[in-house]
Design a protein around this motif. Structure first.
Motif, PDB file in Angstrom:
ATOM      1  N   TYR A  65      28.814 -46.675 -13.696  1.00 30.00           N
ATOM      2  CA  TYR A  65      29.149 -45.692 -12.933  1.00 30.00           C
ATOM      3  C   TYR A  65      28.500 -45.253 -11.602  1.00 30.00           C
ATOM      4  O   TYR A  65      27.222 -45.315 -11.693  1.00 30.00           O
ATOM      5  N   VAL A  66      29.311 -44.914 -10.803  1.00 31.65           N
ATOM      6  CA  VAL A  66      28.423 -44.208  -9.619  1.00 31.65           C
ATOM      7  C   VAL A  66      29.116 -42.801  -9.309  1.00 31.65           C
ATOM      8  O   VAL A  66      30.227 -42.822  -9.220  1.00 31.65           O
ATOM      9  N   ILE A  67      28.048 -41.774  -9.309  1.00 34.50           N
ATOM     10  CA  ILE A  67      28.606 -40.494  -8.777  1.00 34.50           C
ATOM     11  C   ILE A  67      28.103 -40.232  -7.690  1.00 34.50           C
ATOM     12  O   ILE A  67      26.783 -40.286  -7.505  1.00 34.50           O
ATOM     13  N   TYR A  68      28.838 -39.647  -6.677  1.00 31.33           N
ATOM     14  CA  TYR A  68      28.166 -38.949  -5.443  1.00 31.33           C
ATOM     15  C   TYR A  68      28.083 -37.552  -5.631  1.00 31.33           C
ATOM     16  O   TYR A  68      28.822 -36.786  -6.084  1.00 31.33           O
ATOM     17  N   GLU A  69      26.869 -36.941  -5.151  1.00 34.51           N
ATOM     18  CA  GLU A  69      27.047 -35.525  -5.172  1.00 34.51           C
ATOM     19  C   GLU A  69      26.755 -34.996  -3.703  1.00 34.51           C
ATOM     20  O   GLU A  69      26.688 -33.620  -3.200  1.00 34.51           O
ATOM     21  N   LYS A 123      34.175 -28.383  -2.864  1.00 37.78           N
ATOM     22  CA  LYS A 123      32.756 -28.166  -2.150  1.00 37.78           C
ATOM     23  C   LYS A 123      32.695 -27.916  -0.689  1.00 37.78           C
ATOM     24  O   LYS A 123      31.879 -26.800  -0.215  1.00 37.78           O
ATOM     25  N   VAL A 124      33.175 -28.609   0.225  1.00 34.75           N
ATOM     26  CA  VAL A 124      33.114 -28.438   1.472  1.00 34.75           C
ATOM     27  C   VAL A 124      33.626 -27.099   2.003  1.00 34.75           C
ATOM     28  O   VAL A 124      32.965 -26.346   3.058  1.00 34.75           O
ATOM     29  N   SER A 137      30.673 -35.195  -7.805  1.00 39.66           N
ATOM     30  CA  SER A 137      30.250 -33.926  -8.671  1.00 39.66           C
ATOM     31  C   SER A 137      29.604 -32.978  -7.477  1.00 39.66           C
ATOM     32  O   SER A 137      28.157 -33.658  -7.443  1.00 39.66           O
ATOM     33  N   PRO A 138      30.120 -32.237  -6.615  1.00 42.04           N
ATOM     34  CA  PRO A 138      29.459 -31.673  -5.630  1.00 42.04           C
ATOM     35  C   PRO A 138      28.003 -30.864  -6.030  1.00 42.04           C
ATOM     36  O   PRO A 138      28.208 -30.246  -7.177  1.00 42.04           O
ATOM     37  N   GLU A 139      26.966 -30.994  -5.433  1.00 48.91           N
ATOM     38  CA  GLU A 139      25.880 -30.288  -5.643  1.00 48.91           C
ATOM     39  C   GLU A 139      26.111 -28.763  -5.431  1.00 48.91           C
ATOM     40  O   GLU A 139      26.727 -28.443  -4.331  1.00 48.91           O
ATOM     41  N   ARG A 140      25.428 -27.746  -5.971  1.00 46.74           N
ATOM     42  CA  ARG A 140      25.550 -26.391  -5.816  1.00 46.74           C
ATOM     43  C   ARG A 140      24.273 -25.896  -5.790  1.00 46.74           C
ATOM     44  O   ARG A 140      24.211 -24.694  -6.249  1.00 46.74           O
ATOM     45  N   ILE A 141      23.321 -26.520  -5.738  1.00 48.46           N
ATOM     46  CA  ILE A 141      21.758 -26.055  -5.520  1.00 48.46           C
ATOM     47  C   ILE A 141      21.501 -25.270  -4.539  1.00 48.46           C
ATOM     48  O   ILE A 141      21.646 -25.523  -3.444  1.00 48.46           O
TER      49      ILE A 141
END
Length: 430
Positions: free
Chosen positions: A117-121, A210-211, A154-158
């Motif tokens: 699996y490959v997940i982009y943040e 996200k954007v 799964s977009p980062e939200r930090i």
């Protein structure tokens, strides 16, 4: 995939250990076996010693974490679940720079095995994962999406510097290229995110969500900045206007300010780029960017006018700028609009001194070719408090006056202070 990861029969690899990747890697390492990969060997060495190069995470977070830090791409071959969290900047022409993302995809592609699996943040424009990243993965792995491997976003939200809204307490959006991928990705992230996960119906929806989070903030701040320009011409205090308007229950609490960093000041250009590719030139988004990017020049011009009104020759003046990081209480200087403000002041031959308790002098010199002073000097004609660090919030009139000469000017870009007309300082805020 989730079950074998939980049983530690397979490993997670996080590629890119910056302010996004490192917290994710450490949180995963509480329950899974993790490989933390970064191309910067010096940063990797720090993390191997239990130090966060971004100074956001305490050394305690490294304790009892089942994680191996490495800069060797060959180590990625032992992983099966890859999380890509590399930067997505823009170039000098405000065009998305996908080189870090493409290089990361090449590294992962060479390590991919059937069933991985490959997940982009990383924040991107809608379609980037499937249109730009997947072909790189396929080319370097010899596998095909769906049959050979699965992909998710799964977009980062930090939020750097925010000790309340942390990784595990923020709802996580997840997506996958098919139903099985979505289910497994949601399970993996669900194991570490206390606030839960939101399963988006497609990868493009997750990318778009996200954007626009940052586009919305960018536009709201640009409105406040434009209002501050208008009200300044009217002789009205913008903060007092916002305080009065804020008594209505549905008035949004945005304030004017410099918009930098690697999210709000960057992400709108990704959506602008994609929209123009499709033949549409966004008016509102572009206008907001133009206003916010123009604020450093506006502030510099305002200071120049105030200096001239006091009969001062800009070439013979000295100004202190307090704060360079892109926001308060962080060490990150990337895309700092304060640096742009300093450059604008230098265009008028103003002698600028720069201090910041959080920024690294070496990084400032390398990134901006500017010198960060340890402590302020004195006899300043003006002081600009540009960032709302906690260290600045307790300062008072006597402190600023001790650093200034005759007819001093204090520009408070964050609205931190209450300076009265009788205090002997010409006070201005956005």
């Amino acid at each position: 995939m989730f079950n074998v990861l939980k049983q530690k029969e397979k490993q997670i690899a996080v590629i890119g250990l910056g302010y996004v990747g490192l917290p994710i890697a450490l949180e995963f390492a509480r329950q899974f076996r993790v490989i933390g990969f970064d191309i910067n060997e010096d940063r990797v060495a720090m993390m191997q010693r239990g130090e966060d190069p971004s100074h956001e995470i305490s050394s305690d977070a490294f304790s009892h974490a089942d994680i191996t830090f490495t800069a060797n791409p060959d180590d990625l071959k032992s992983a099966n679940f890859f999380v890509v969290a590399v930067p997505t900047p823009v170039d000098d022409y405000k065009v998305p720079d996908l080189k870090p993302l493409q290089r990361a995809s090449e590294l992962v592609g060479r390590a991919l095995k059937p069933g991985d699996y490959v997940i982009y943040e990383s924040t991107v424009y809608p379609g980037c994962t499937e249109d730009d990243c997947v072909p790189v993965l396929e080319k370097n792995s010899g596998l095909k999406l769906g049959k050979g491997f699965k992909v998710g976003y799964s977009p980062e939200r930090i939020n750097p510097g925010d000790k309340h809204h942390t990784l595990t307490t923020i709802l996580k959006v997840v997506s996958g290229n098919d139903a099985e991928a979505l289910r497994e990705i949601a399970a993996v992230y669900g194991a570490i995110i206390q606030a839960g996960v939101y399963q988006a119906p497609s990868i493009k929806v997750a990318e778009a969500a996200k954007v626009i989070e940052n586009v919305q903030r960018d536009l709201n701040i640009s409105l406040m900045n434009e209002l501050s320009i208008i009200f300044d011409k009217m002789g009205i205090d913008t903060h007092e206007v916002l305080k009065a308007a804020g008594t209505k229950w549905n008035f949004l609490p945005f304030t004017p300010g410099l918009v930098g960093g690697h999210c709000i000041g960057i992400d709108p250009y990704y959506l602008l780029y994609k929209a123009r590719q499709l033949g549409y030139d966004p008016q509102v988004i572009n206008s907001g960017r133009r206003i916010n990017d123009g604020m450093p020049a506006y502030i510099a011009t305002k200071l120049l006018q105030m200096l001239l009104q006091r009969g001062k020759n800009p070439r013979q003046t000295k100004v202190l700028v307090m704060g360079l990081t892109f926001k308060e209480n962080v060490s990150d200087i990337r895309n700092s609009k304060v640096a742009d403000l300093v450059r604008e002041l230098m265009k008028y031959a103003i002698n600028v001194h720069l201090v910041d308790p959080h920024a690294s002098p070496n990084e400032v010199a390398q990134e901006y070719r500017m010198t960060l002073m340890d402590t302020p000097s004195n006899q300043y004609d003006g002081i600009i408090v540009a960032v709302g660090h906690d260290e600045y919030r307790s300062l008072d009139v006597s402190y600023f006056k001790s650093l200034m000469n005759g007819a001093p000017i204090l520009m408070d870009l964050k609205g931190l202070f209450k300076i009265a007309k009788g205090d002997g300082i010409e006070y201005w805020r956005m």
